[in-house]
Design an enzyme around this catalytic site. Structure first.
Site, short mmCIF file in Angstrom:
data_model
loop_
_atom_site.label_atom_id
_atom_site.label_comp_id
_atom_site.label_asym_id
_atom_site.label_seq_id
_atom_site.Cartn_x
_atom_site.Cartn_y
_atom_site.Cartn_z
N LYS A 1 1.06 -1.24 -0.11
CA LYS A 1 0.04 -0.17 0.02
C LYS A 1 0.76 1.15 0.14
CE LYS A 1 -4.34 -1.06 0.32
NZ LYS A 1 -5.18 -1.16 -0.59
N SER B 1 -3.19 -12.17 4.26
CA SER B 1 -3.89 -12.02 2.90
C SER B 1 -2.70 -12.77 1.70
CB SER B 1 -4.20 -10.71 2.53
OG SER B 1 -2.89 -10.04 2.51
#
Ligand SMILES: Cc1ncc(COP(=O)(O)O)c(C=O)c1O
Length: 327
Positions: free
Chosen positions: A48, A282
């Protein structure tokens, strides 16, 4: 400029250009390969960072962000950490709004990087470590309020094109370069869907036969059109049961894969033990989905995945406690 061959002006320029690693030990004996992009090696320990830089730099160019203006965003911790880094370097005050259900390492890391962290209580009945779409709605309401109160720029990761563009322009192009374009499939666990959207767009442009699959938690596979039976799963960073993700383009989705919490956790542990890769839930979900592809319709092919963030962000959870139950 790559991040290793010269002195960089700041940590912002150290974002991206992550290695791509063949998970040959994990796929030993199988027909096919999994290539994993080590996004947890970014300065904020997640993929991110890329979108934080892209969103802020696009806003600067467009004049949507004034010098010294406060930046605010809703985050599960990783976008906030990326924004905290970019804002620290560029001199913007930053407010991260996060659910109390996300792991506390993230809040501490953002504070350490100079962010003001606002924690929002979960819905009655929600458990820490399990952030549902409903919990996220509460964070959204709090975020909108703070943006208005402070006259802030909202680095809106669910809507701003800079999110998917970061992956279209950089993550995907690095992968195409690193593989010589020679891979057949990509699968990705969706939160905002920005990573999938940007990578799938670039991959399809490069070679329309590259198959792109969305990964969702078992029991919360709304994008695949299924009913939600387990909104409070532990795969942090996505699987929010949001039917519409503005950044996703349905024509780029070749199929949907489902991964259980147990599969994600076991695969994250195998990544650590067999590959020396310390990544989060994830990342485990993405690799578990890639293993499904190699056992099923993509036997014999090369599948690319992102390793979204670092296992360090989950030391307070039971991800690394092998005596803990996985269901
Ligand atoms: C750890 C982790 N995995 C996966 C995702 C999902 O990525 P995207 O929002 O690009 O779909 C996120 C997003 O915040 C994340 O933090």
């Amino acid at each position: 400029m790559t991040r290793t061959d010269k002195v960089l002006p700041s940590a912002v320029e150290a974002i991206g250009n992550t290695p791509l690693v063949d998970l040959a030990r994990l796929t030993s004996g199988m027909d096919g390969r999994i290539l994993a992009k080590m996004e947890y090696l970014n300065p904020g320990l997640s993929k991110k960072d890329r979108i934080a830089r892209q969103i802020i730099e696009e806003a600067e160019v467009e004049g949507a962000l004034r010098p010294g203006q406060t930046v605010v965003e809703l985050t599960s911790g990783n976008t906030g950490t990326g924004l905290a880094i970019v804002c620290a370097v560029k001199g913007y005050p930053f407010v991260a709004v996060m659910s109390r259900g996300n792991s506390m390492e993230r809040a501490r890391m953002m504070s350490a990087l100079g962010a003001e962290v606002v924690l929002v209580d979960q819905m009655p009945g929600s458990k820490p470590g399990q952030v549902s779409g409903g919990d996220l709605e509460l964070v959204e309401v709090a975020t909108q309020k703070i943006v208005l109160q402070r006259g802030a720029f909202r680095a809106d990761q669910f809507r701003l094109q800079g999110n998917q563009r970061a992956h279209y322009l950089h993550t995907a192009r690095e992968i195409i370069h690193q593989t010589g374009g020679l891979f057949h499939a990509f699968c990705d666990f969706a939160g905002t869907g920005g990573s999938f959207a940007g990578c799938a767009a670039a991959f399809k442009e490069h070679n329309p036969s590259i198959r792109c699959f969305l990964v969702e938690p078992k029991g919360a596979a709304v994008l695949a059109g299924e009913e939600v039976t387990n909104p409070n799963h532990r795969i942090q960073g996505g699987g929010y049961s949001m039917v519409a993700l503005p950044l996703l383009r349905p024509e780029h989705v070749d199929g949907y894969l489902k991964v259980s919490e147990a599969e994600a956790i076991l695969t994250a542990r195998r990544l650590a033990k067999q590959e020396g890769i310390f990544a989060g839930f994830s990342s485990g979900a993405n690799v578990a989905a890639a293993l499904q592809l190699l056992k099923g319709g993509c036997r014999g092919s090369t599948v690319v995945v992102l390793l979204c963030d670092s296992g360090l962000k989950y030391l307070s959870t039971d991800l690394w406690d092998s005596s803990s139950p996985q269901q």
